[in-house]
Design an enzyme around this catalytic site. Structure first.
Site, mmCIF file in Angstrom:
data_model
loop_
_atom_site.group_PDB
_atom_site.id
_atom_site.type_symbol
_atom_site.label_atom_id
_atom_site.label_comp_id
_atom_site.label_asym_id
_atom_site.label_seq_id
_atom_site.Cartn_x
_atom_site.Cartn_y
_atom_site.Cartn_z
ATOM 1 N N SER A 1 0.838 -1.191 0.000
ATOM 2 C CA SER A 1 0.000 0.000 0.000
ATOM 3 C C SER A 1 0.873 1.240 0.000
ATOM 4 O O SER A 1 2.054 1.194 0.315
ATOM 5 C CB SER A 1 -0.908 -0.003 1.222
ATOM 6 O OG SER A 1 -0.129 0.364 2.349
ATOM 7 N N LYS A 2 0.220 2.319 -0.371
ATOM 8 C CA LYS A 2 0.893 3.598 -0.500
ATOM 9 C C LYS A 2 1.542 4.024 0.812
ATOM 10 O O LYS A 2 2.557 4.697 0.813
ATOM 11 C CB LYS A 2 -0.165 4.633 -0.872
ATOM 12 C CG LYS A 2 0.138 5.348 -2.160
ATOM 13 C CD LYS A 2 -0.977 6.302 -2.445
ATOM 14 C CE LYS A 2 -0.519 7.339 -3.435
ATOM 15 N NZ LYS A 2 -1.549 8.250 -3.819
ATOM 16 N N ARG A 3 0.900 3.619 1.923
ATOM 17 C CA ARG A 3 1.383 4.094 3.221
ATOM 18 C C ARG A 3 2.780 3.584 3.551
ATOM 19 O O ARG A 3 3.542 4.230 4.225
ATOM 20 C CB ARG A 3 0.395 3.670 4.320
ATOM 21 C CG ARG A 3 -0.432 4.834 4.807
ATOM 22 C CD ARG A 3 -1.433 4.374 5.812
ATOM 23 N NE ARG A 3 -2.282 3.326 5.251
ATOM 24 C CZ ARG A 3 -2.729 2.291 5.938
ATOM 25 N NH1 ARG A 3 -2.399 2.136 7.192
ATOM 26 N NH2 ARG A 3 -3.529 1.405 5.384
ATOM 27 N N GLY B 1 5.257 2.856 1.552
ATOM 28 C CA GLY B 1 6.373 3.166 0.652
ATOM 29 C C GLY B 1 5.824 3.489 -0.716
ATOM 30 O O GLY B 1 4.621 3.609 -0.896
#
Ligand code: GLU
Length: 507
Positions: free
Chosen positions: A259-261, A263
């Site tokens: 997920s974006k969170r 990395g």
């Protein structure tokens, strides 16, 4: 039938690394089968419109070498449709979806639903409290015809829902996951047309895959739960479904979903950091596809020759950035120097080390830099670089004289006095050495080693401080490589100046 695949991204403003893998596998499979490859843009969610997002996808597809022969493209700065089955942008196909939704209503496979947001929210809450999976309770499925007509006449807002058959099973056959049996009880009466007149993904994807004659639907595992709903639509339309191949999830090292969170997930970010396209393609190909040999480096041609769904794993694929670094390093090493230099210059510029003006490139101190000079600097790091963006940090010492630190300058098995003496001796030797002997690192190495043995010195206490006096760094390329490159860029004087500065520092 001629194989036809499609990549059908929603324009979110960036390309997820998983989408790159989907696009790649669609491309590989169609190419392997001499088939067609379509880029279709799934932009029916008007709330998520992002300016320029479609152009970005198209740019990346071409940039990554994933050329398609049908679909949305850019020509003279404008979006165009390429191929006979367009438009390929779903927002331009609203009338088509409306027609098919009406057909489903007529045949009783879909129905108008007038429930408002409030009712649906209450229903969800109740179901949550009862700990049952939220599903529409089919209230409007059983409205009388008169009631429906009267609601429509009054202009009540509505959506159109899929009437999922009750007490039935759907069998999903998948090229990767084999067979999945789903009970229709678990399927929601899915919204097919929203109240804004746009279709949902479920309707548009089926209609388009059929009308565009797609033979193989290749997409991420997260779409498996939607596939039975799609198969039910194929059935009621009386259409042959395409073959499906779902690709395993991409996971973080801790096996959570990438997920974006945690990395970067956007392909653009990896390109910006100086990962090479070839390395990224090679890397995403191995996310889930296992060649079952020891080969790790694959060109796109090799991939399209060797790819097969039998070798796609079902288990999630872990995104291992160290593996990407390793692969990228391998590609950097394989690249020819002028090409690598060309790709690296923007990073040297960004690091403020090199600037360009009308006369060519210059170092920050104003020294002119020929293409060859920059190549000698880049060559120093070609064996070590993992990504192009590291170049600035690694070759900074080349552009300004090093700041010395005694712990680095003095070899751990030596001492200040010996270091100073050896530096003085080697400095004197190099001052008297003809500049042409610096042209190659090998010649220089032979000369310096000869000097060491003739003077009964040892390599370590001479070569260590020689290298650190030139670079100021604990780890760097070897002294001969640095000296030869420094000489090519600045002349021998720069080497002497650095050695003198180091000697002075030790006094
Ligand atoms: N528009 C969907 C997405 O953004 C495509 C799913 C599919 O390939 O069917 O991933």
């Amino acid at each position: 039938m001629k194989v036809k695949t499609r990549f059908a991204p929603s324009p979110t403003g960036y390309m997820h690394i998983g989408s790159l893998r989907t696009a790649l596998f669609c491309y590989l499979f169609s190419r392997q089968n001499k088939g067609d490859f379509v880029l279709r843009i799934e932009d029916t969610d008007q709330a998520r419109f992002i300016e320029g997002a479609i152009e970005k996808i198209i740019f990346l597809m071409h940039d990554m070498g994933l050329d398609y022969n049908e679909g949305v493209d850019v020509q003279n700065g404008r979006l165009i449709d390429k191929g006979e089955f367009g438009p390929y942008q779903q927002s331009k196909r609203r009338e088509i979806y409306k027609e098919y939704a009406q057909e489903l209503i007529k045949t009783g496979h879909a129905y108008y639903c007038f429930c408002d947001e409030r009712r649906l929210a209450d229903l969800r809450k109740q179901q949550e409290a009862m700990k049952i999976a939220p599903q529409y309770d089919k209230k409007c499925r059983y409205l009388s015809q008169t009631q429906v007509q009267s609601n429509l006449k009054q202009g009540l807002p509505y959506v159109i829902r899929q009437a999922i058959p009750e007490n039935s099973q759907v069998i999903v056959k998948d090229l990767v996951y084999k067979e999945i049996v789903i009970d229709t009880k678990t399927l929601d009466d899915q919204v097919l047309m929203k109240s804004d007149g746009f279709p949902t993904y479920h309707l548009s994807v089926v209609v388009d895959d059929h009308l565009m004659q797609i033979t193989h639907v290749i997409r991420g595992e997260e779409w498996i739960p939607s596939t039975p709903k799609h198969l039910l639509l194929y059935k009621v339309f009386n259409w042959d479904p395409p073959k499906f191949a779902h690709l395993p999830l991409i996971l973080n090292k801790d096996r959570s979903k990438l997920s974006k969170r945690q990395g970067d997930v956007a392909v653009e970010d990896y390109l910006k950091k100086g990962y090479l396209k070839e390395a990224l393609i090679n890397f995403v190909a191995l996310l889930g596809w296992n060649p079952k040999t020891d080969q790790e480096l694959f060109s796109i041609d090799e991939l399209s020759a060797q790819f097969s769904f039998e070798k796609v794993n079902r288990a999630g694929a872990v995104f291992d950035v160290e593996k990407l670094d390793w692969l990228n390093g391998m590609y950097i090493r394989k690249m020819d120097l002028p090409e690598l230099t060309r790709k690296t210059i923007p990073y040297l510029e960004k690091a403020g080390l090199v600037a360009k003006d009308k006369n060519g490139y210059k170092a920050a101190n104003g020294n002119a830099l020929s293409q060859e000079a920059i190549e000698s600097i880049v060559k120093l790091e070609q064996e070590r670089l993992k990504k192009l963006s590291e170049i600035g940090e690694r070759v900074k010492y080349f552009f300004s004289r090093p700041q010395y630190n005694p712990q680095i300058l003095i070899w751990k098995k030596s001492n200040l006095e010996q270091t100073k003496k050896n530096l003085q001796a080697v400095c004197e030797f190099l001052e008297n050495l003809d500049e042409k002997e610096f042209a190659s690192a090998q010649t220089l190495e032979a000369k310096i080693k000869q000097f060491i043995s003739e003077n009964n010195l040892e390599n370590g206490p001479v070569l260590w401080p020689l290298r650190t006096a030139l670079s100021g760094l604990e780890a760097s390329p070897g002294p001969f490589e640095i000296a030869s490159a420094l000489c090519r860029v600045y002349g021998k004087q720069e080497i002497i100046a650095r050695l003198r500065a180091a000697i002075k520092f030790l006094e």
